[in-house]
Design a protein around this motif. Structure first.
Motif: not given
Length: 126
Positions: A6-32
């Motif tokens: 995971q990446s993309g966390g952090g600190s923001v003020e109320a009303g702000g935005s963040l986008k979190l990412s979650c990357v598989a270390s190898e090609v993943s199966r999307w049947g989940y």
């Protein structure tokens, strides 16, 4: 052995935005079913969003409905959580997760999960 990073966390003020990412270390199966959980100072680890194996039909817990959006990029093996209009109550640790096959996907509990990301801290100040 596939891992979720995971990446993309952090600190923001109320009303702000963040986008979190979650990357598989190898090609993943999307049947989940894929989802996001969070743990806050006042709650145990709880489900907040999920997306069906075909990438459609996102579902959200009431407290984030209309503010958060789950999505994925199959080519990049990445799951996202876009968080807008953040509030101090959103402060906590966020986890991406892959559920076991064969269960429901409109909501999840921790026992449904067979693979977790390492967590990302989100802090929202007022």
């Amino acid at each position: 052995q596939v891992q979720l990073v995971q990446s993309g966390g952090g600190s923001v003020e109320a009303g702000g935005s963040l986008k979190l990412s979650c990357v598989a270390s190898e090609v993943s199966r999307w049947g989940y079913c894929w989802g996001w959980f969070r743990q806050t100072p006042s709650t145990s680890r709880e489900w907040i969003a999920s997306i069906f194996p075909d990438g459609t039909r996102p579902h959200y817990t009431d407290s984030v409905e209309g503010r958060f959006a789950i999505s994925r990029d199959n080519a990049a093996n990445t799951l996202f959580l876009q968080m807008d209009s953040l509030e101090p109550g959103d402060t906590g640790t966020y986890y991406c997760a892959r559920a076991r096959r064969g269960g429901v996907c409109d909501s999840l509990v921790p026992s449904d999960i067979n693979l977790w990301g390492q967590g990302a801290q989100v802090t929202v100040s007022s």
